[in-house]
Design a protein around this motif. Structure first.
Motif, PDB file in Angstrom:
ATOM      1  N   GLY A 110     -26.279   2.185  12.533  1.00  0.00           N
ATOM      2  CA  GLY A 110     -25.380   1.233  13.188  1.00  0.00           C
ATOM      3  C   GLY A 110     -25.075   0.028  12.333  1.00  0.00           C
ATOM      4  O   GLY A 110     -24.746  -1.046  12.868  1.00  0.00           O
ATOM      5  N   ILE A 111     -25.186   0.166  11.013  1.00  0.00           N
ATOM      6  CA  ILE A 111     -24.867  -0.945  10.108  1.00  0.00           C
ATOM      7  C   ILE A 111     -23.375  -0.879   9.806  1.00  0.00           C
ATOM      8  O   ILE A 111     -22.914  -0.110   8.953  1.00  0.00           O
ATOM      9  CB  ILE A 111     -25.709  -0.855   8.822  1.00  0.00           C
ATOM     10  CG1 ILE A 111     -27.201  -0.974   9.180  1.00  0.00           C
ATOM     11  CG2 ILE A 111     -25.314  -1.951   7.834  1.00  0.00           C
ATOM     12  CD1 ILE A 111     -28.144  -0.797   8.011  1.00  0.00           C
ATOM     13  N   LYS A 112     -22.598  -1.681  10.530  1.00  0.00           N
ATOM     14  CA  LYS A 112     -21.136  -1.607  10.468  1.00  0.00           C
ATOM     15  C   LYS A 112     -20.517  -2.773   9.704  1.00  0.00           C
ATOM     16  O   LYS A 112     -19.396  -2.676   9.200  1.00  0.00           O
ATOM     17  CB  LYS A 112     -20.567  -1.567  11.884  1.00  0.00           C
ATOM     18  CG  LYS A 112     -21.038  -0.355  12.701  1.00  0.00           C
ATOM     19  CD  LYS A 112     -20.506  -0.403  14.124  1.00  0.00           C
ATOM     20  CE  LYS A 112     -20.992   0.789  14.923  1.00  0.00           C
ATOM     21  NZ  LYS A 112     -20.506   0.759  16.335  1.00  0.00           N
ATOM     22  N   GLU A 156     -23.516   7.265   3.117  1.00  0.00           N
ATOM     23  CA  GLU A 156     -22.728   6.514   4.095  1.00  0.00           C
ATOM     24  C   GLU A 156     -23.044   6.949   5.516  1.00  0.00           C
ATOM     25  O   GLU A 156     -23.107   6.127   6.439  1.00  0.00           O
ATOM     26  CB  GLU A 156     -21.235   6.683   3.810  1.00  0.00           C
ATOM     27  CG  GLU A 156     -20.375   5.733   4.614  1.00  0.00           C
ATOM     28  CD  GLU A 156     -18.984   5.540   4.040  1.00  0.00           C
ATOM     29  OE1 GLU A 156     -18.192   4.803   4.661  1.00  0.00           O
ATOM     30  OE2 GLU A 156     -18.691   6.131   2.974  1.00  0.00           O
ATOM     31  N   ALA A 157     -23.300   8.243   5.697  1.00  0.00           N
ATOM     32  CA  ALA A 157     -23.680   8.731   7.026  1.00  0.00           C
ATOM     33  C   ALA A 157     -25.030   8.158   7.454  1.00  0.00           C
ATOM     34  O   ALA A 157     -25.238   7.877   8.643  1.00  0.00           O
ATOM     35  CB  ALA A 157     -23.730  10.255   7.019  1.00  0.00           C
ATOM     36  N   MET A 158     -25.945   7.979   6.497  1.00  0.00           N
ATOM     37  CA  MET A 158     -27.236   7.346   6.815  1.00  0.00           C
ATOM     38  C   MET A 158     -27.031   5.916   7.297  1.00  0.00           C
ATOM     39  O   MET A 158     -27.601   5.498   8.310  1.00  0.00           O
ATOM     40  CB  MET A 158     -28.132   7.347   5.570  1.00  0.00           C
ATOM     41  CG  MET A 158     -28.873   8.641   5.317  1.00  0.00           C
ATOM     42  SD  MET A 158     -30.239   8.895   6.497  1.00  0.00           S
ATOM     43  CE  MET A 158     -31.338   7.559   6.041  1.00  0.00           C
ATOM     44  N   VAL A 159     -26.224   5.166   6.584  1.00  0.00           N
ATOM     45  CA  VAL A 159     -25.964   3.779   6.967  1.00  0.00           C
ATOM     46  C   VAL A 159     -25.301   3.724   8.343  1.00  0.00           C
ATOM     47  O   VAL A 159     -25.636   2.884   9.186  1.00  0.00           O
ATOM     48  CB  VAL A 159     -25.090   3.095   5.898  1.00  0.00           C
ATOM     49  CG1 VAL A 159     -24.656   1.701   6.358  1.00  0.00           C
ATOM     50  CG2 VAL A 159     -25.849   2.991   4.581  1.00  0.00           C
ATOM     51  N   ASP A 160     -24.381   4.643   8.593  1.00  0.00           N
ATOM     52  CA  ASP A 160     -23.737   4.700   9.906  1.00  0.00           C
ATOM     53  C   ASP A 160     -24.746   5.030  11.008  1.00  0.00           C
ATOM     54  O   ASP A 160     -24.645   4.508  12.128  1.00  0.00           O
ATOM     55  CB  ASP A 160     -22.632   5.765   9.899  1.00  0.00           C
ATOM     56  CG  ASP A 160     -21.413   5.335   9.099  1.00  0.00           C
ATOM     57  OD1 ASP A 160     -21.265   4.119   8.873  1.00  0.00           O
ATOM     58  OD2 ASP A 160     -20.632   6.217   8.697  1.00  0.00           O
ATOM     59  N   ALA A 161     -25.702   5.920  10.706  1.00  0.00           N
ATOM     60  CA  ALA A 161     -26.696   6.316  11.711  1.00  0.00           C
ATOM     61  C   ALA A 161     -27.484   5.113  12.214  1.00  0.00           C
ATOM     62  O   ALA A 161     -27.877   5.052  13.389  1.00  0.00           O
ATOM     63  CB  ALA A 161     -27.640   7.367  11.135  1.00  0.00           C
ATOM     64  N   ASP A 173     -24.756  -7.090   9.445  1.00  0.00           N
ATOM     65  CA  ASP A 173     -25.781  -6.148   9.916  1.00  0.00           C
ATOM     66  C   ASP A 173     -26.829  -5.870   8.842  1.00  0.00           C
ATOM     67  O   ASP A 173     -27.986  -5.569   9.157  1.00  0.00           O
ATOM     68  CB  ASP A 173     -25.136  -4.823  10.336  1.00  0.00           C
ATOM     69  CG  ASP A 173     -24.320  -4.935  11.618  1.00  0.00           C
ATOM     70  OD1 ASP A 173     -24.619  -5.837  12.412  1.00  0.00           O
ATOM     71  OD2 ASP A 173     -23.389  -4.125  11.788  1.00  0.00           O
ATOM     72  N   VAL A 174     -26.420  -5.948   7.585  1.00  0.00           N
ATOM     73  CA  VAL A 174     -27.334  -5.618   6.485  1.00  0.00           C
ATOM     74  C   VAL A 174     -28.515  -6.588   6.458  1.00  0.00           C
ATOM     75  O   VAL A 174     -29.673  -6.181   6.280  1.00  0.00           O
ATOM     76  CB  VAL A 174     -26.598  -5.645   5.132  1.00  0.00           C
ATOM     77  CG1 VAL A 174     -27.568  -5.375   3.981  1.00  0.00           C
ATOM     78  CG2 VAL A 174     -25.463  -4.623   5.124  1.00  0.00           C
ATOM     79  N   SER A 175     -28.256  -7.859   6.637  1.00  0.00           N
ATOM     80  CA  SER A 175     -29.331  -8.855   6.596  1.00  0.00           C
ATOM     81  C   SER A 175     -29.927  -9.132   7.971  1.00  0.00           C
ATOM     82  O   SER A 175     -30.817  -9.978   8.101  1.00  0.00           O
ATOM     83  CB  SER A 175     -28.807 -10.166   5.997  1.00  0.00           C
ATOM     84  OG  SER A 175     -27.662 -10.619   6.707  1.00  0.00           O
TER      85      SER A 175
END
Length: 535
Positions: free
Chosen positions: A361-363, A354-359, A367-369
């Motif tokens: 900026g995928i909020k 989860e910290a990687m995803v936050d890094a 944002d994912v696509s």
């Protein structure tokens, strides 16, 4: 009159058959190549003994001398491999375990010009590829005053199997990494022989894309290839990544599983298997589980090598593409949502996911696509490792580092029934799909023909004037770097090295090429490094 025509035809056939190609004396014997519109070409040049029989899974052995003149007019066989990548077109249909050959294009007239040398290592995940692929062909580079070379190396189970029994055979008590050793053996052969082809053994630049780029990074880290090249270029991958390379024991465990899968109980039984049977029965294996710290090619983790400045201290030109791989390639059946992303990559990052995803900026799910998801997908594939290599070499390599981001999308395909794959390949399109539209970004491997000046070798795409302009720009940077260690030259936008800069300047390569800094991207990478390495 009829007899006269027959006589002339027979004379022409006799003259053509007896025409002598260019000849070069190497340390092992005389080679005869062919003339190709002013370029001398030598194909299928052996740089090591065939790695067959008892030499299967052993370090490459020096070529045995031959007598007389050996023809070097056709490509040697492609390495053993499954047909995994739809974008690979080979210059020969032959495939064999006996594959350790290289190909040379030289523009030299007198053969004592001491021209700069370019050595290309092909991509294909260390599972596929060949020096016979037209997109790597050296004729275009040779026409600009460079001796250009492509090299075969062993792939897959043939090139990277580690096993306890194999380790017992070696003086260093390690095994695996034979494909990398093949590359080093080719460089040693080039060092010993390229002067006879008009090349300068002290001005050798190595380059590769994808797995070839991983190979260049590996060669920079290995003591085996020390002093065999003067400069390096890498495109879209490195030996460095989010995690360290497997240990010998881990790779041996993988090899033990392979032995069981092919139904053998001993190394002798595996060596006795026909190459095609071994290729077809060995399980598909991620090569990142098989190359390892064998105590010979790698004596320590490459990350440690680069951290301590023990890598080859050579100028480095390095970069990747701006749309290497979409995040969807890693999500499988998970929904394209933030939570789906976290679940799909948790096996890689564990509690840090989860910290990687936050890094990044995928909020939100959107944002994912979007752009952030594409960025993460590209990094999971090859882009983070490429950045890591550039950054570490900049800090400890004592040589200039030139970074780029390749942004020029390929045009639409000329053919129907095909579509680009997720990471640069070409796959069959679904029946309902119309002609594939042009890419929005530069996919993985889409830069190769541009950089090597080989667009005409790929008839899949509908090349436009802008594509040829882009190729001229990219190839000119390559040529300048090979010749001088500096990519800058007349008619090109200035390219600033990253050394000593607070935020690394990056050349954005497109028809409109320009320098820029991307503080946001550098900040994300610093967060990732702190999360994974600086605990």
């Amino acid at each position: 009159m009829k007899k006269l025509f027959i006589s002339l035809a027979l004379a022409l056939i006799t003259l053509t058959a007896g025409a002598q190609g260019p000849q070069v004396k190497t340390t092992c014997g005389v080679l005869e190549g062919v003339y190709q519109s002013g370029i001398k070409v030598f194909k299928g040049v052996p740089f090591a003994q065939p790695p067959v029989g008892e030499l299967r899974w052993k370090a490459p052995q020096p070529v045995k001398p031959w007598s007389g003149v050996r023809p070097a007019k056709d490509f040697g066989p492609n390495p053993m491999q499954q047909p995994l990548f739809g974008d690979m077109m080979f210059g020969t249909k032959k495939m064999s375990e006996d594959c350790l050959y290289l190909n040379i294009w030289t523009p030299a007239k007198t053969m004592d010009e001491k021209l700069p040398v370019l050595v290309y290592f092909y991509g294909g995940g260390l599972l596929g590829g060949s020096g016979s692929e037209p997109r790597y062909a050296g004729e275009s580079m040779a026409r600009h005053g460079i001796v250009s070379i492509t090299v075969n190396y062993r792939l897959g189970v043939f090139g990277f199997l580690a096993h306890p029994e194999l380790s017992k055979e070696t003086s260093y008590k390690g095994s695996g990494n034979y494909g990398f050793m093949d590359q080093a053996a080719a460089l040693q052969w080039i060092k010993d022989n390229i002067a006879a082809f008009g090349g300068d053994p002290e001005r050798v630049t190595i380059v590769g894309e994808s797995a070839g780029s991983t190979s260049v990074c590996a060669l920079m880290a290995s003591p085996v290839s020390k002093g065999l090249f003067a400069q390096a270029m890498g495109s879209s991958a490195s030996i460095l990544n989010y995690y360290d390379m497997p240990t010998l024991k881990e790779a041996e465990k993988c090899g033990t599983d392979v032995m069981k899968a092919v139904g053998c109980k001993s190394l002798a039984e595996m060596r006795a298997l026909p190459a095609e049977q071994l290729m077809n029965t060995a399980p598909g294996t991620d090569m990142q589980r098989m190359y390892n710290i064998d105590g010979y090619f790698f004596t320590e983790q490459p990350r440690i090598t680069f951290e301590n400045g023990r890598q080859a201290h050579v100028p480095l030109l390095i970069g990747g593409n701006n749309a290497e791989c979409p995040i969807q390639a890693y999500m499988g059946k998970h929904p394209i949502t933030r939570q789906g992303l976290i679940e799909s990559i948790s096996d890689r990052f564990g509690k840090d996911t989860e910290a990687m995803v936050d890094a990044y900026g995928i909020k939100t799910d959107a944002d994912v696509s979007g752009e952030r998801g594409l960025w993460l997908g590209s990094d999971l594939f090859v882009a983070y490792g490429t950045w890591k290599w550039a950054t570490m070499h900049e800090k400890t390599g004592q040589s200039p580092v030139y970074r780029y981001l390749y942004c020029h999308p390929r045009p639409a395909m000329r053919i129907t029934g095909k579509t680009p794959g997720l990471a640069g390949g070409v796959v069959d399109a679904k029946d309902a799909e119309a002609k594939t539209p042009a890419d929005k970004g530069a996919r993985h491997s889409s830069d190769i023909e541009y950089a090597m000046g080989n667009l005409p070798t790929n008839r899949v795409y509908d090349w436009q004037p802008d594509d040829y302009t882009m190729s001229t720009i990219f190839q000119s940077y390559y040529l300048n770097f090979v010749k001088t260690g500096n990519p800058n030259g007349l008619g090109l936008p200035d390219w600033t090295p990253t050394n000593g800069q607070d935020v690394a300047p990056v050349l954005h390569l497109d028809v409109n090429t320009y320098m820029t800094v991307d503080k946001d991207r550098e900040d994300v990478y610093k967060k990732v490094d702190a999360l994974l390495w600086n605990k």
